[in-house]
Design a protein around this motif. Sequence first.
Motif, PDB file in Angstrom:
ATOM      1  N   UNK A  65       8.381   4.489  -2.785  1.00 14.93           N
ATOM      2  CA  UNK A  65       7.690   4.436  -1.486  1.00 14.93           C
ATOM      3  C   UNK A  65       7.124   5.577  -1.163  1.00 14.93           C
ATOM      4  N   UNK A  66       5.883   5.574  -0.594  1.00 13.74           N
ATOM      5  CA  UNK A  66       5.169   6.817  -0.033  1.00 13.74           C
ATOM      6  C   UNK A  66       4.903   6.468   1.346  1.00 13.74           C
TER       7      UNK A  66
ATOM      8  N   UNK B 298       9.091   9.151  -0.040  1.00 11.02           N
ATOM      9  CA  UNK B 298      10.273   9.033   0.785  1.00 11.02           C
ATOM     10  C   UNK B 298      11.413   9.238  -0.136  1.00 11.02           C
ATOM     11  N   UNK B 299      12.342  10.298  -0.014  1.00 13.37           N
ATOM     12  CA  UNK B 299      13.747  10.546  -0.805  1.00 13.37           C
ATOM     13  C   UNK B 299      14.560   9.185  -1.159  1.00 13.37           C
TER      14      UNK B 299
ATOM     15  N   UNK C 151       0.936  -1.359  -0.255  1.00 11.17           N
ATOM     16  CA  UNK C 151      -0.036  -0.211   0.149  1.00 11.17           C
ATOM     17  C   UNK C 151       0.606   1.269   0.081  1.00 11.17           C
ATOM     18  N   UNK C 152       2.188   1.084   0.421  1.00  9.51           N
ATOM     19  CA  UNK C 152       2.961   2.201   0.281  1.00  9.51           C
ATOM     20  C   UNK C 152       3.851   2.370  -0.980  1.00  9.51           C
TER      21      UNK C 152
ATOM     22  N   UNK D  41      12.218   1.669   3.227  1.00  7.64           N
ATOM     23  CA  UNK D  41      12.573   2.093   4.750  1.00  7.64           C
ATOM     24  C   UNK D  41      11.371   1.278   5.516  1.00  7.64           C
ATOM     25  N   UNK D  42      11.561   0.718   6.641  1.00  7.61           N
ATOM     26  CA  UNK D  42      10.662   0.043   7.206  1.00  7.61           C
ATOM     27  C   UNK D  42      10.398   0.732   8.824  1.00  7.61           C
ATOM     28  N   UNK D  43      11.047   1.753   9.061  1.00  9.46           N
ATOM     29  CA  UNK D  43      10.789   2.234  10.542  1.00  9.46           C
ATOM     30  C   UNK D  43      10.328   3.489  10.441  1.00  9.46           C
ATOM     31  N   UNK D  44       9.493   4.055   9.403  1.00  8.21           N
ATOM     32  CA  UNK D  44       9.015   5.488   9.313  1.00  8.21           C
ATOM     33  C   UNK D  44       7.871   5.512  10.034  1.00  8.21           C
TER      34      UNK D  44
END
Length: 908
Positions: free
Chosen positions: A106-107, A113-114, A85-86, A139-142
């Motif tokens: 990725x959003x 996300x840069x 979904x991201x 990135x999984x920790x956002x």
Amino acid sequence: MRHRNHAPKGLGLAATTVLALTLGGTPALAAPGADPDPVPTLVAGQDTATPQLVTGLTEAAPGNPADAARTFLAAHPDQYRIDPGQLTELATERTPEGGHTVRFQQNRAGIPVLGAQYLVHLTGDGADQRIESVGGKYFTGLSTPTTPTVPTEALRALALGSVTDPQVRAKATAEDRGPVILPGGTGRLTRHFTLHGSAPAAGAPLVREVYVDATVGAIALTDEGHDPYTLDANDTRGTAPATGPAPATGTAPDAHGRAAQVNIARLPDGGYQLTDLTRPATITTYDAAGRDYNDINGGIPADLPPVHSPSPDFPPGTGGSGATDAHLDAALVYDFYHDRLGRSGLDGKDGPINAVVNVSDGGAPFANAYWDGHEMVYGGGGPQYYPFSVALDVAGHEMTHAVIEHTANLVGFGQAGAMNEGLADYFGNAIEDNARGLSMNDPGAALLGESLCRTGTPEACAQRRLDDHRSTVDDYLGAAPGLDGGGQHLNSTIFSGALWDIRRTLDPLTADRLVYRALADYLTPTDDFVDGRNAVLAAGRALHLTRAQLRTVAAAFDAHGIRAGWQQHLGMDSSALLRDTSTPTGPVAARGHWVMTSGDPAGKGRPALFTGSTTEPGTPVQLSPDDGRLHSWPATDGSSAVWIAVGTDTQGQWGMEVLTRSLTGGATRSLFKSAGPQQQPSEVAVCGDDIAFKVTDYSGGEGRTRILLSHAGGPATELPLPDGHQVSGLTLRNGILAWSESWTANQTQVFTPTVYSITTGQVTARFPTATPASTDSTLLVGNRLLWVETPTDRTRPSSIRSAALDGSGITDLLPADAPARPTLGITASDQAVTFEADSTKPTNGWTNAALPKLWQLPLTGGTPTRLSCNRGAQYEPAADTATRVIWLDATPGRTDLVSRARPTTHTC
């Protein structure tokens, strides 16, 4: 952008065993005793639980490629940790072998996300379609907030404020490109602005990507990259209308006066213009006739028509301006990418390709060429140079930047920026060599820009050469972020040199397809050199290179030092306290402790204020509260820290606050809170029970400076300061406060180091300085005051002055023949003074030796010696006890906080 190394959860590997891990498929395993596969089967992610590269997959994935890719990632949540979904589909490209590559962005809450792009590679079609490999950055920790708290116009003003030159800043514009999340820890919500303007000192337009923290109102990241405008296939500015002109051919002289056949367009009125209609991408060339390059940025002016002629034979001026060469260059670049690599133009959609030649720099010759995001812009040359369109490799280099923007979109910073430049180097030379039929053994094949000069040899004229044999271990220039975007041009030939060796060893066509496949299908915006190596090898596997060919590719990267862990072989003589840090300010230190703002070393949160030991790496301790604000600009006496917080408080009010806390814990105490954005505290200082700071009030227009002092835990009270006087360099020690005071007298700015007794509440000494001269870095050390004195008329070098606190005994600590002098301030302990000696660009170009270095001398004076032989940039020093100093060091291609106990005894 920097990321720390953290092995992803669930993907730990035993160092002594062959990888035996299934990630949604079965990677190919090497048989015992067989030659090791040079293509990595698994590369762990950085600052994420998602792997960066997985190859050797064979899982069936029928259906639409993008849907199949999403389904695959969703079916293996434990292995990839990706929420489909991201993901937003950026592009799905057909590969030459008949498969597909799907590139996802990725959003988070719809905000990009840069650098976070993940790619899925598929082979076959229909029921035979399978997943071949996956990789990129996710990135999984956002968990950062996604709602800004600072108004957009305030963020725009902060972005423009990053331009230090007031003349450039006054004419600069800031294009709002929307919200962007910066990765790292929990992430950071920013607003992205592209600054445009004139930067004549740089020899090219100002183009700066600025990311401003949208929750605290502070610069989070700057990227001195290329203009990120993208081509629009429907953008027909300056091109011939779809109806009316007809394809034709004509002749035009090139810059050397030789007749060339050109594809042109016949207009309804019977005239002709330099518009090539024979390719899917329309190519049009314009002559600026000496207009300033700033008139062209962002699009071709409506009053600038294409180069035209009443007959199909164009006049001599067409060659003299560089128009003929530019027109031919664009066609050759298009043909290289289309015919050789299967790409539909620069944007992949056969969008128009425009070029503007003969621009000037305020009427003076403009010795440069660049892609501005819409078109090629070429300088008209001058007495030393031909028009810059003469060099096909330069044209190919710059137009390749457009290709990069539409594929990997590598950022213009650090190693990613160096790969951006290196790939443009590679394809620029490959395009020229291919068009000219040059052998890879030809002495000029590896030269870039060798045909630009009117006099001299090609070797002397060349801007770069791809066979310079540079390697990371021997030649990487550890440039600080403020120089060349962290060395993006300075280090480009390390990467392009490896690619060029591959082209020399494999056949050129195979190499070109290999490098292009890595760019288009494997690289992502913030990759580093080792990521680039892995991308090329993975592309080689996808192109079915043999094991021997893949070993050849790996050997080329090895020869240039591009392999995992290359930073460990640089011979640094300092100890790393914190690796790969990012900080808006440098560290401070005292009594065995450092304090600095950094990204969370544990990778769990946003940047915060931390403290740690100056002698051991250890685990830093967070000092600042997690309140969503930026906490930075600290001071410490080794027992407590004082700093400034900026952002929106719990009442929803934006402002700045001065805070203090013990280094060992306890409550955080507020000393001052601004009444609004017009009040700005700065320059904090602390010693025991005394805390001082400066507040500048802009409510009356020009800033009025005040000094506030808190004694024994009491409220901060204002010290008397004459009207019109400014202060800088606050320093505090044992009941004494000092600063550099300045004011204007008889139209001359006067600087005076000043000593103030907290006990008596009186100024006890003012030290005269030579006029004209400025003072900086005022420091109280022992029973003396130190400062740097720099003559403003440049008639003598800067000096380090020392004086007793009663105003007597002024001495110069540096001898007349000192090998280095301070350019950016000093730091001192009770035994030694340390300073940063910066350098201006050397005549023959930047070297590691010319980058900023730290020097130290005894507190009583003497000849300074090098503190460290680390070859890269050493900056932002902070003295601890005795002769120990900590500083920021860019030697290893990243920014580390490092420490050293004493000056080196070696000759660096």
